[in-house]
Design an enzyme around this catalytic site. Structure first.
Site, PDB file in Angstrom:
ATOM      1  N   GLU A  61       0.841  -1.184   0.000  1.00 54.55           N
ATOM      2  CA  GLU A  61       0.000   0.000   0.000  1.00 54.55           C
ATOM      3  C   GLU A  61       0.883   1.244   0.000  1.00 54.55           C
ATOM      4  O   GLU A  61       2.115   1.157   0.068  1.00 54.55           O
ATOM      5  CB  GLU A  61      -0.962  -0.013   1.189  1.00 54.55           C
ATOM      6  CG  GLU A  61      -1.937  -1.181   1.136  1.00 54.55           C
ATOM      7  CD  GLU A  61      -2.958  -1.158   2.258  1.00 54.55           C
ATOM      8  OE1 GLU A  61      -3.170  -0.098   2.858  1.00 54.55           O
ATOM      9  OE2 GLU A  61      -3.534  -2.222   2.536  1.00 54.55           O
ATOM     10  N   HIS A 100      -8.957   9.388   4.366  1.00 52.97           N
ATOM     11  CA  HIS A 100      -8.669   8.367   3.358  1.00 52.97           C
ATOM     12  C   HIS A 100      -8.943   8.961   1.987  1.00 52.97           C
ATOM     13  O   HIS A 100      -9.978   9.604   1.773  1.00 52.97           O
ATOM     14  CB  HIS A 100      -9.523   7.123   3.577  1.00 52.97           C
ATOM     15  CG  HIS A 100      -9.020   5.928   2.841  1.00 52.97           C
ATOM     16  ND1 HIS A 100      -9.152   5.784   1.482  1.00 52.97           N
ATOM     17  CD2 HIS A 100      -8.346   4.825   3.268  1.00 52.97           C
ATOM     18  CE1 HIS A 100      -8.597   4.646   1.101  1.00 52.97           C
ATOM     19  NE2 HIS A 100      -8.093   4.045   2.166  1.00 52.97           N
ATOM     20  N   ARG A 132      -0.909   9.301   2.480  1.00 53.05           N
ATOM     21  CA  ARG A 132      -2.341   9.556   2.335  1.00 53.05           C
ATOM     22  C   ARG A 132      -2.704  11.037   2.374  1.00 53.05           C
ATOM     23  O   ARG A 132      -3.610  11.480   1.660  1.00 53.05           O
ATOM     24  CB  ARG A 132      -3.110   8.825   3.444  1.00 53.05           C
ATOM     25  CG  ARG A 132      -3.251   7.346   3.180  1.00 53.05           C
ATOM     26  CD  ARG A 132      -4.012   6.663   4.294  1.00 53.05           C
ATOM     27  NE  ARG A 132      -4.271   5.272   3.951  1.00 53.05           N
ATOM     28  CZ  ARG A 132      -4.851   4.404   4.770  1.00 53.05           C
ATOM     29  NH1 ARG A 132      -5.203   4.784   5.988  1.00 53.05           N
ATOM     30  NH2 ARG A 132      -5.060   3.163   4.383  1.00 53.05           N
ATOM     31  N   HIS A 152     -10.998   9.408   8.232  1.00 54.65           N
ATOM     32  CA  HIS A 152     -10.760   7.978   8.338  1.00 54.65           C
ATOM     33  C   HIS A 152     -10.151   7.548   9.662  1.00 54.65           C
ATOM     34  O   HIS A 152     -10.590   6.567  10.263  1.00 54.65           O
ATOM     35  CB  HIS A 152      -9.839   7.554   7.184  1.00 54.65           C
ATOM     36  CG  HIS A 152      -9.586   6.087   7.089  1.00 54.65           C
ATOM     37  ND1 HIS A 152     -10.601   5.157   6.989  1.00 54.65           N
ATOM     38  CD2 HIS A 152      -8.425   5.374   7.064  1.00 54.65           C
ATOM     39  CE1 HIS A 152     -10.089   3.937   6.914  1.00 54.65           C
ATOM     40  NE2 HIS A 152      -8.761   4.040   6.971  1.00 54.65           N
TER      41      HIS A 152
END
Length: 502
Positions: free
Chosen positions: A110, A224, A268, A328
């Site tokens: 990720e 997110h 992010r 998030h």
């Protein structure tokens, strides 16, 4: 010891199981049903399994980089040093992580990870698999479980936390304990758009603030990048981008490279801000293009996302899907040491409720489930070191033996009709002024507004009232913390030319 664990996600369940196995008398209190909460919604997986060329040291380096220089290196070292043991424990407790035909764990990658080191279950249903397994182990263990118990406050006597106060079926209940472990999750419902389930209203952190417990880093709220931009909030896992999906503008251009050389795999906060700016510039949502992965691979690797996108009218194997950021994860919370101890004796905090120092200004993807497992176990191991046993048991303890499904919903008991509107106003204020991109003027406006609302608020009565009071308290604390940090760093971004940026 008599131990109360408030919350039943990965952090709370791990702490409860370890405490029970160490011989403590454990009660788990959960706001909804056992296993409700954010853990069950986690898609990506658990970081911490290292293949060729990878190591715990590299994982630590990636975590520190993502944290923008504000992570605690000692906490990060604990996380990566103990992560493999906790993943092995999850497997032993019944979590069936995905494996290759020859039996090896499948590893995903990720954003901001230098290697593929993330184990997952059911493709994109890791959290659900963990929640099911741990909830089953808690039920089998004989641990006392109180479902539908809302934490209204901590009980403090003689300078120490000595239990909790609950609302159970609308009635107040005192539950005494030698130690309390808060594992109530974060506070995603501070914002108009969030990936968090409905009950994520910061109850544990708010109760800690009212008790005078030290909290920190509330300004660091992670958004997110990719939530499906139609219908109810639905997270499209970062692992999709890790597999090769691209973010494109309305002309098909991969615009995130304008903000960071890693493009879609940048941290992010960078990706979320890039999406927000591009969407505003073009007047429509950006799109996630996963078509190159093909229908078969998408359905096998991301079955949940595949199903939901199709239910909402998209064939993401043939067309890009619209996405938008949403609140998030909260990097801040109750300040703890490396064993989960808070500043008030008798109190521990784990998981998203805690500020362990691991995440710094920006959480590395798939470190949250790992943190819950690692520090949940450590908190349980630290029980008894300095805690004083109860001198007497409270006669006010009253436990309802009925399962949650047979008891009345406390939200229906005298719930005030203005709750929904008041909460929506708070969420819109936080979204616009204390969200992805902040300004000093906007933060000052938000803080003044929130203080006025708190001054005029009526005392809470119902569960919904208490949730709103908790959100209002945390909103004020978050806006104040954000205004106090005049340097843009990680998830906290001040758009004002007169302020320094790092």
């Amino acid at each position: 010891m008599n131990v109360v664990v408030v919350g039943s996600g990965i952090a709370g369940a791990t702490a409860a199981l370890h405490a029970h196995e160490a011989g403590h008398d454990v009660t788990v209190v959960t706001k909804g049903a056992l296993g409700d909460g954010s853990t069950g919604f986690a898609q990506g997986g658990v970081a911490g399994v290292y293949g060729p060329g990878d190591s715990a040291a590299r994982h630590a380096a990636d975590t520190l980089d993502a944290g923008a220089g504000l992570s605690d290196p000692a906490a990060v070292d604990v996380l990566v040093a103990e992560g493999s043991a906790r993943i092995a424990e999850l497997i032993a407790r019944g979590v069936a992580f995905d494996r290759s035909p020859d039996g090896d764990l499948l590893l995903g990658r990720e954003a901001a990870h230098s290697h593929a080191r993330i184990v997952h279950a059911g493709g994109d249903a890791t959290g659900a698999a963990i929640s099911r397994a741990l909830s089953a182990r808690v039920r089998e263990s004989g641990i006392t479980i109180i479902e539908g118990g809302f934490l209204s406050d901590l009980s403090v006597r003689d300078g120490a936390v000595r239990g909790i106060r609950l609302l159970l079926d609308g009635a107040p209940v005192q539950l005494d304990a030698d130690a309390v472990i808060l594992a109530t999750g974060g506070a995603g419902h501070l914002y108009a758009h969030t990936t968090n389930p409905a009950g994520t209203t910061g109850d544990g952190i708010a109760a800690a603030i009212r008790a005078g417990v030290e909290v920190a880093d509330l300004e660091f709220v992670q958004f997110h990048p990719t939530i499906l931009a139609t219908g109810p909030a639905f997270l499209v896992s970062e692992a999709v981008r890790g597999e090769g999906a691209a973010l494109i503008d309305d002309e098909g251009r991969r615009f995130v490279f304008d903000s960071h050389p890693d493009g879609e795999l940048a941290p992010r906060d960078v990706v979320s801000r890039a999406i927000a700016r591009q969407a505003a510039a073009q007047g429509s949502p950006v799109r996630l293009d996963a078509t190159a992965l093909g229908a078969e691979r998408l359905a096998a690797r991301f079955p949940t996302i595949d199903r939901v996108t199709r239910e909402r009218g998209f064939d993401w194997s043939r067309e890009p899907i619209p996405v938008t950021p949403a609140a998030h994860y909260l990097m801040g919370g109750v300040v703890t040491d490396l064993d989960g101890r808070a500043s008030l004796p008798g109190l521990f905090a784990v998981g998203e409720t805690a500020r362990t120092g691991v995440h710094g200004a920006n959480r590395l993807a798939s470190n949250s489930l790992l943190e819950g497992a690692v520090f949940g176990a450590r908190a349980a191991a630290a029980l008894g070191a300095g805690e004083r046993p109860l001198s007497e048991r409270s006669e006010t303890n009253r436990l309802d033996p009925r399962p949650l499904s047979e008891r009345p919903d406390p939200r229906s008991l005298s719930e005030r009709s203005e709750t929904k509107g008041a909460r929506a106003a708070l969420q819109q204020l936080m979204w616009h002024e204390v969200g992805l991109i902040r300004t000093a003027a906007g933060l000052e406006h938000a803080l003044a507004t929130l203080r006025a609302w708190r001054a005029a608020a009526a005392p809470p009565v119902t569960v919904a009232d208490h949730e709103d009071a908790n959100l209002l308290l945390l909103a004020e604390a978050t806006a104040s913390a954000a205004l106090g940090r005049t340097v843009s760093v990680g998830a906290h971004y001040i758009e004002a030319p007169e302020l320094e940026r790092v």
